[in-house]
Motif scaffolding. Structure first.
Motif, PDB file in Angstrom:
ATOM      1  N   PHE A  26       0.836  -1.201   0.000  1.00 43.09           N
ATOM      2  CA  PHE A  26       0.000   0.000   0.000  1.00 43.09           C
ATOM      3  C   PHE A  26       0.872   1.253   0.000  1.00 43.09           C
ATOM      4  CE2 PHE A  26      -2.327   3.435   2.057  1.00 43.09           C
ATOM      5  CZ  PHE A  26      -3.500   3.450   1.308  1.00 43.09           C
ATOM      6  N   GLU A  27       1.882   1.248   0.826  1.00 43.58           N
ATOM      7  CA  GLU A  27       2.734   2.422   0.947  1.00 43.58           C
ATOM      8  C   GLU A  27       3.402   2.766  -0.373  1.00 43.58           C
ATOM      9  OE1 GLU A  27       5.731   4.163   4.383  1.00 43.58           O
ATOM     10  OE2 GLU A  27       5.340   2.017   4.250  1.00 43.58           O
ATOM     11  N   LYS A  28       3.763   1.758  -1.165  1.00 47.59           N
ATOM     12  CA  LYS A  28       4.446   1.981  -2.434  1.00 47.59           C
ATOM     13  C   LYS A  28       3.484   2.187  -3.601  1.00 47.59           C
ATOM     14  CE  LYS A  28       8.833  -0.295  -1.353  1.00 47.59           C
ATOM     15  NZ  LYS A  28       9.807  -1.324  -1.781  1.00 47.59           N
ATOM     16  N   GLY A  29       2.182   2.070  -3.338  1.00 56.07           N
ATOM     17  CA  GLY A  29       1.204   2.330  -4.386  1.00 56.07           C
ATOM     18  C   GLY A  29       0.816   1.126  -5.211  1.00 56.07           C
ATOM     19  N   ALA A  30       1.304  -0.062  -4.842  1.00 53.45           N
ATOM     20  CA  ALA A  30       0.928  -1.274  -5.581  1.00 53.45           C
ATOM     21  C   ALA A  30      -0.500  -1.701  -5.244  1.00 53.45           C
ATOM     22  CB  ALA A  30       1.902  -2.408  -5.269  1.00 53.45           C
ATOM     23  N   VAL A  31      -1.006  -1.227  -4.108  1.00 54.40           N
ATOM     24  CA  VAL A  31      -2.361  -1.529  -3.662  1.00 54.40           C
ATOM     25  C   VAL A  31      -3.054  -0.213  -3.329  1.00 54.40           C
ATOM     26  CG1 VAL A  31      -3.704  -2.561  -1.789  1.00 54.40           C
ATOM     27  CG2 VAL A  31      -1.825  -3.839  -2.812  1.00 54.40           C
ATOM     28  N   ASP A  32      -4.321  -0.092  -3.716  1.00 53.56           N
ATOM     29  CA  ASP A  32      -5.069   1.156  -3.525  1.00 53.56           C
ATOM     30  C   ASP A  32      -5.965   1.152  -2.301  1.00 53.56           C
ATOM     31  OD1 ASP A  32      -4.167   2.227  -6.088  1.00 53.56           O
ATOM     32  OD2 ASP A  32      -5.524   0.767  -6.990  1.00 53.56           O
ATOM     33  N   VAL A  33      -6.328  -0.040  -1.817  1.00 56.54           N
ATOM     34  CA  VAL A  33      -7.305  -0.148  -0.742  1.00 56.54           C
ATOM     35  C   VAL A  33      -6.856  -1.196   0.262  1.00 56.54           C
ATOM     36  CG1 VAL A  33      -9.691  -0.762  -0.160  1.00 56.54           C
ATOM     37  CG2 VAL A  33      -9.219   0.497  -2.265  1.00 56.54           C
ATOM     38  N   LEU A  34      -7.002  -0.880   1.537  1.00 60.01           N
ATOM     39  CA  LEU A  34      -6.819  -1.853   2.613  1.00 60.01           C
ATOM     40  C   LEU A  34      -8.104  -1.902   3.417  1.00 60.01           C
ATOM     41  CD1 LEU A  34      -3.273  -0.824   3.923  1.00 60.01           C
ATOM     42  CD2 LEU A  34      -3.814  -2.794   2.485  1.00 60.01           C
ATOM     43  N   ARG A  35      -8.600  -3.082   3.642  1.00 59.24           N
ATOM     44  CA  ARG A  35      -9.785  -3.202   4.485  1.00 59.24           C
ATOM     45  C   ARG A  35      -9.369  -3.649   5.886  1.00 59.24           C
ATOM     46  NH1 ARG A  35     -12.866  -8.808   3.976  1.00 59.24           N
ATOM     47  NH2 ARG A  35     -11.074 -10.178   3.781  1.00 59.24           N
ATOM     48  N   GLY A  36     -10.312  -3.647   6.815  1.00 62.87           N
ATOM     49  CA  GLY A  36     -10.013  -4.068   8.166  1.00 62.87           C
ATOM     50  C   GLY A  36      -9.411  -5.454   8.203  1.00 62.87           C
ATOM     51  N   GLY A  37      -8.265  -5.601   8.872  1.00 63.78           N
ATOM     52  CA  GLY A  37      -7.599  -6.891   8.982  1.00 63.78           C
ATOM     53  C   GLY A  37      -6.506  -7.116   7.966  1.00 63.78           C
ATOM     54  N   ASP A  38      -6.400  -6.247   6.961  1.00 68.54           N
ATOM     55  CA  ASP A  38      -5.354  -6.427   5.955  1.00 68.54           C
ATOM     56  C   ASP A  38      -3.965  -6.158   6.521  1.00 68.54           C
ATOM     57  OD1 ASP A  38      -7.012  -7.257   3.949  1.00 68.54           O
ATOM     58  OD2 ASP A  38      -7.002  -5.374   2.833  1.00 68.54           O
ATOM     59  N   VAL A  39      -3.877  -5.203   7.455  1.00 68.79           N
ATOM     60  CA  VAL A  39      -2.587  -4.872   8.060  1.00 68.79           C
ATOM     61  C   VAL A  39      -2.750  -4.813   9.571  1.00 68.79           C
ATOM     62  CG1 VAL A  39      -1.722  -3.620   6.052  1.00 68.79           C
ATOM     63  CG2 VAL A  39      -2.982  -2.385   7.825  1.00 68.79           C
ATOM     64  N   GLU A  40      -1.623  -4.843  10.272  1.00 68.33           N
ATOM     65  CA  GLU A  40      -1.633  -4.786  11.726  1.00 68.33           C
ATOM     66  C   GLU A  40      -2.178  -3.441  12.215  1.00 68.33           C
ATOM     67  OE1 GLU A  40      -0.935  -7.198  13.676  1.00 68.33           O
ATOM     68  OE2 GLU A  40       0.539  -8.528  12.779  1.00 68.33           O
ATOM     69  N   GLY A  41      -2.672  -3.428  13.456  1.00 65.34           N
ATOM     70  CA  GLY A  41      -3.226  -2.214  14.022  1.00 65.34           C
ATOM     71  C   GLY A  41      -2.247  -1.062  14.053  1.00 65.34           C
ATOM     72  N   PHE A  42      -0.977  -1.369  14.397  1.00 59.88           N
ATOM     73  CA  PHE A  42       0.007  -0.283  14.438  1.00 59.88           C
ATOM     74  C   PHE A  42       0.272   0.268  13.048  1.00 59.88           C
ATOM     75  CE2 PHE A  42       2.502  -4.234  14.122  1.00 59.88           C
ATOM     76  CZ  PHE A  42       3.321  -3.971  13.033  1.00 59.88           C
ATOM     77  N   ALA A  43       0.140  -0.585  12.014  1.00 57.19           N
ATOM     78  CA  ALA A  43       0.344  -0.130  10.640  1.00 57.19           C
ATOM     79  C   ALA A  43      -0.817   0.746  10.185  1.00 57.19           C
ATOM     80  CB  ALA A  43       0.510  -1.324   9.702  1.00 57.19           C
ATOM     81  N   VAL A  44      -2.020   0.469  10.691  1.00 56.53           N
ATOM     82  CA  VAL A  44      -3.175   1.308  10.363  1.00 56.53           C
ATOM     83  C   VAL A  44      -2.884   2.751  10.756  1.00 56.53           C
ATOM     84  CG1 VAL A  44      -5.576   1.811  10.944  1.00 56.53           C
ATOM     85  CG2 VAL A  44      -4.881  -0.546  10.509  1.00 56.53           C
ATOM     86  N   ARG A  45      -2.366   2.940  11.951  1.00 53.91           N
ATOM     87  CA  ARG A  45      -2.078   4.292  12.437  1.00 53.91           C
ATOM     88  C   ARG A  45      -1.038   4.992  11.565  1.00 53.91           C
ATOM     89  NH1 ARG A  45      -1.179   2.374  18.724  1.00 53.91           N
ATOM     90  NH2 ARG A  45      -3.058   1.100  18.856  1.00 53.91           N
TER      91      ARG A  45
END
Length: 527
Positions: free
Chosen positions: A243-262
């Motif tokens: 997501f950070e590099k732009g390869a993915v446009d959307v993250l839904r709940g559970g896709d990444v860790e809670g600390f990464a959400v922040r």
């Protein structure tokens, strides 16, 4: 459809969900056709056939392929989908649906009322635990009296009936493909045919699921997007990097860790929202198989509940994205009661209950099967293992993939596992299925798998569903909740809060109460 505001995670977000503060209104612009939207399917779904599997990843991808008669707004208002209109008789026994015109299946065959009748009276009655229960308990007949019309005649009032047509509860399937076949082994399950805005182009296992625009979609000019990719990225850290590099446009709940959400929510050009979960309001629970000693003894289940610090689970395992659960009915939905048995964290009380029950923990080994949805669930399993071992039990963790978890739970081959239930707007739809004796049925991971049975609870749940007034329903559901919590029919842990993270260029992503499971026919990419 009504647009919703998007919520941003601010600096105060270091404590969790309370962080979602800022509001940014989406610009009103004319949709632009074309483009590719990249998302993540986590974990990789075992199948895309929503009528046979309602696990989260299946719904996420399958929601673009299949559709239901209705959908629901963020305020749980009833909205059209494959049905453009509906009428309910004054006595609440006759529901008449008028279908959309000029709808085709992905193979070019016309969608008709007979597909709906077949879906409701044959396919889902056999294959879907929630609909089977509704149909067998409340539905007298299902017929098509005229082209484009479907009539459901009920045996008795069922106040939640209009909420029974959400995608995962009632995905319409093609009669011409499934009639006369073994539904579970039909080859079409691997090449799904629906009426949705996108159709399956390719599924490269372990890499991606590729959907392309349905050129014959029944909404003129839609969908706007050309294609969808659901990337399969097993590692949570790698999903965040994508997501950070732009390869993915959307993250839904559970896709990444809670600390990464922040962290990701603070990036430039990123928007967040917690909307789109109103229909589901998921409650996470520890499921204990009541058929097996020592979990067949309610005082043992009560002891386990006292041994778990649910505040700790929310804050430290799930990074504050939720709140401790106290009841089978989420606090955000109708008929939640606070008059229930409470289980504060108390190890001394837990051990005293085991002594009272005459149970010697050292004589028992408990198998704990984590839900295979990512590392946070593995951490939850480690925490529960640690706490239950402090009671003196031996605990073994059994890791499985999504298909293995679903099969083991469906066959009741477990001691303890985790699951989370969607509320579906009403206890009669999302809650009762886990406790009704009639729903102790092998073959699905989303029924009464723990084998809990109490005739009084059955009576109360049925009374709540058939109540004419909201007051009578509330009374019945309150009494049921009191019994269920006292007997620990399930070990309720926390009410899940999910954050969707997306690029600013992604417009109209969340427009209804079923969020990212909604058909993305109105989603477009700003230039």
């Amino acid at each position: 459809m009504k647009k919703i505001s998007r919520l941003a995670l601010g600096l105060a977000g270091l404590v969790g969900l309370a962080a979602i503060t800022g509001v940014q209104a989406e610009e009103a612009k004319t949709p632009v056709a074309g483009g590719t939207l990249n998302m993540i399917a986590q974990p990789e779904p075992p199948i895309l056939m929503v009528g046979l599997n309602t696990q989260g990843p299946t719904l996420y991808v399958g929601g673009q392929i299949y559709q239901s008669l209705l959908t629901y707004g963020t305020g749980l208002e009833v909205l059209p989908s494959l049905a453009k209109a509906w009428d309910v008789s004054e006595d609440g026994l006759t529901y008449t649906f008028t279908l959309q015109d000029n709808v085709k299946w992905h193979d070019g065959q016309p969608f008709t009322a007979e597909d709906v009748v077949f879906t409701a009276d044959k396919f889902l009655r056999e294959a879907h635990p929630r609909w089977r229960y509704i149909a067998n308990t409340y539905v007298e007949s299902i017929a098509s009296p005229a082209p484009g019309k479907v009539v459901f005649q009920l045996k008795k009032p069922f106040s939640a009936f209009l909420y029974a047509f959400e995608l995962s509860s009632f995905p319409v399937v093609p009669k011409h493909i499934y009639e006369g076949t073994d539904y579970r082994t039909n080859p079409a399950n691997q090449t799904p045919i629906g009426t949705g805005p996108f159709k399956l182009e390719e599924w490269k296992r372990g890499s991606y699921i590729h959907l392309v625009k349905n050129e014959d979609y029944w909404k003129p000019g839609q969908p706007y997007l050309d294609e969808l990719y659901f990337r399969i990225i097993p590692d949570a850290a790698s999903r965040a990097v994508a997501f950070e590099k732009g390869a993915v446009d959307v993250l839904r709940g559970g896709d990444v860790e809670g600390f990464a959400v922040r962290r990701l929510a603070k990036l430039d050009g990123v928007e967040t929202t917690t909307a789109g979960w109103e229909m589901y309001s998921p409650v996470v629970f520890l499921q204990m198989n009541t058929r097996k000693a020592p979990l067949d003894e309610k005082r043992v289940r009560q002891a386990v509940m006292h041994a778990l610090d649910r505040e700790f689970i929310v804050k430290n395992v799930f990074f504050g994205l939720g709140k401790p659960a106290t009841s089978p009915v989420a606090s955000t939905t109708r008929f939640h009661s606070q008059d229930v048995a409470a289980y504060p964290f108390d190890m001394a009380k837990a051990k005293a209950l085991l002594d009272e029950a005459g149970v010697k923990p050292a004589e028992h080994t408990v198998r704990l099967m984590p839900i295979p949805y990512g590392s946070q669930w593995d951490r939850l399993a480690e925490y529960v293992k640690q706490q239950v071992e402090q009671l003196g039990f031996k605990v073994s963790i059994q890791g499985v993939d999504p298909g293995g978890w679903s099969q083991a739970l469906s066959e009741w081959d477990f001691d303890m596992t985790f699951n989370f239930t969607y509320q579906y707007g009403d206890p009669a739809l999302g809650v009762a299925r886990h406790y009704l004796s009639a729903n102790i049925i092998k073959g699905t991971p989303f029924g009464n798998n723990q084998g809990y049975s109490n005739p009084k609870v059955d009576e109360l749940l049925l009374a709540g569903a058939s109540a004419v007034s909201a007051e009578d329903a509330a009374k019945a559901y309150a009494e049921a909740q009191k019994i269920l919590t006292e007997e620990v029919a399930l070990g309720w842990l926390y009410e899940m809060h999910n954050v969707t993270i997306s690029r600013e260029k992604v417009r109209n992503l969340v427009t209804t109460g079923i969020g990212l499971n909604e058909a993305m026919d109105e989603v477009w990419l700003a230039q």
